[in-house]
Design an enzyme around this catalytic site. Sequence first.
Site, PDB file in Angstrom:
ATOM      1  CG  HIS A  65      -4.746   1.643   3.295  1.00 12.27           C
ATOM      2  ND1 HIS A  65      -5.540   0.685   2.894  1.00 12.27           N
ATOM      3  CD2 HIS A  65      -3.756   1.111   4.230  1.00 12.27           C
ATOM      4  CE1 HIS A  65      -4.883  -0.579   3.451  1.00 12.27           C
ATOM      5  NE2 HIS A  65      -3.913  -0.044   4.235  1.00 12.27           N
ATOM      6  CG  HIS A  85      -8.733  -1.656   1.885  1.00  7.64           C
ATOM      7  ND1 HIS A  85      -7.689  -0.833   1.436  1.00  7.64           N
ATOM      8  CD2 HIS A  85      -9.006  -2.991   1.829  1.00  7.64           C
ATOM      9  CE1 HIS A  85      -6.822  -2.278   1.356  1.00  7.64           C
ATOM     10  NE2 HIS A  85      -7.648  -3.371   1.450  1.00  7.64           N
ATOM     11  NE  ARG A 103       0.856   0.001   9.507  1.00  5.19           N
ATOM     12  CZ  ARG A 103       0.417   1.174   9.442  1.00  5.19           C
ATOM     13  NH1 ARG A 103       1.110   2.172   9.362  1.00  5.19           N
ATOM     14  NH2 ARG A 103      -0.986   1.050   9.346  1.00  5.19           N
ATOM     15  CG  HIS A 141       0.357  -4.555   5.565  1.00  4.21           C
ATOM     16  ND1 HIS A 141       0.135  -4.223   6.838  1.00  4.21           N
ATOM     17  CD2 HIS A 141       0.325  -3.476   4.534  1.00  4.21           C
ATOM     18  CE1 HIS A 141      -0.199  -2.781   6.512  1.00  4.21           C
ATOM     19  NE2 HIS A 141       0.023  -2.403   5.240  1.00  4.21           N
ATOM     20  CG  HIS A 165      -1.641  -1.208   1.595  1.00  2.00           C
ATOM     21  ND1 HIS A 165      -1.817  -1.637   2.673  1.00  2.00           N
ATOM     22  CD2 HIS A 165      -2.504  -1.802   0.923  1.00  2.00           C
ATOM     23  CE1 HIS A 165      -2.546  -2.644   2.674  1.00  2.00           C
ATOM     24  NE2 HIS A 165      -2.950  -2.797   1.528  1.00  2.00           N
ATOM     25  CG  ASP A 205      -6.624   0.340  -1.263  1.00  2.00           C
ATOM     26  OD1 ASP A 205      -5.876   0.456  -0.251  1.00  2.00           O
ATOM     27  OD2 ASP A 205      -7.939   0.451  -1.169  1.00  2.00           O
ATOM     28  CG  HIS A 247       0.171   2.862   4.849  1.00  2.00           C
ATOM     29  ND1 HIS A 247      -0.369   2.589   5.982  1.00  2.00           N
ATOM     30  CD2 HIS A 247       0.242   1.779   4.040  1.00  2.00           C
ATOM     31  CE1 HIS A 247      -0.640   1.429   5.783  1.00  2.00           C
ATOM     32  NE2 HIS A 247      -0.533   0.977   4.776  1.00  2.00           N
ATOM     33  CG  HIS A 299      -8.306   3.401   0.798  1.00  2.00           C
ATOM     34  ND1 HIS A 299      -8.038   2.355   1.670  1.00  2.00           N
ATOM     35  CD2 HIS A 299      -9.446   3.988   1.206  1.00  2.00           C
ATOM     36  CE1 HIS A 299      -8.909   2.433   2.651  1.00  2.00           C
ATOM     37  NE2 HIS A 299      -9.672   3.262   2.322  1.00  2.00           N
TER      38      HIS A 299
HETATM   39 CU   LIG Z   1      -0.896  -0.839   4.332  1.00  2.00          CU
HETATM   40 ZN   LIG Z   2      -6.843   0.589   1.477  1.00  2.00          ZN
END
Ligand SMILES: [Cu+2]
Ligand SMILES: [Zn+2]
Length: 188
Positions: free
Chosen positions: A103, A111, A177, A160, A85, A123, A87, A120
């Site tokens: 995100h 999401h 993370r 992640h 992702h 994403d 962030h 997002h």
């Molecule tokens: Cu993430």
């Molecule tokens: Zn997301």
Amino acid sequence: MKAPLLSLCALPLLALTPSCAVVIGNDGYVDGAYGHGDVERAVCVITGTAGNESVSGTVTFTERAGGILVEADITGLTPGLHGFHIHEFGDVSGLDGKSAGGHFNPDEEKHGGPEDRNRHIGDLGNLEADSTGRATYSRFDDEVRLSGRRSVIGRAIVIHADADDFTTQPTGNAGGRVGFGVIGVAKD
Ligand SMILES: [Cu+2]
Ligand SMILES: [Zn+2]
């Protein structure tokens, strides 16, 4: 004209509706203060979070007609799928990766997966690491931008521990993370 107009509108909003004020402030920050309109390529150097120091690699963003080519080459992962992702904050001061926030979602969508219409901006889906722990990714994305209010410059990439299921709100249930880095303007 744009700046005075925004300040006049923002003043009452600041007092009454904090959530709106955040959106307006965000626009001013990305569009006005830094002016990244001519950036054609960005790079993010990934390092492992605390306890995941084996994770490393690079993510690049290259402007193409109608969107951005996102490419990644990451090593040191556990085999399998890992949520991938953008962030909100390019703040990697917290060694657990949490200072990067949630995100990146300037349009206040839900999401989703990278090919979903509603998602997002951040994403990007999953990385898939092979049995040696290496993951490569190459995908054209028509939501990500390198300028304007959708610009990802100065945001963070987060990788992640687990797979993103594209469904669970607001994170895809991707777990902790394991790697992160700040997206910056690339040299040529
Ligand atoms: Cu993430
Ligand atoms: Zn997301």
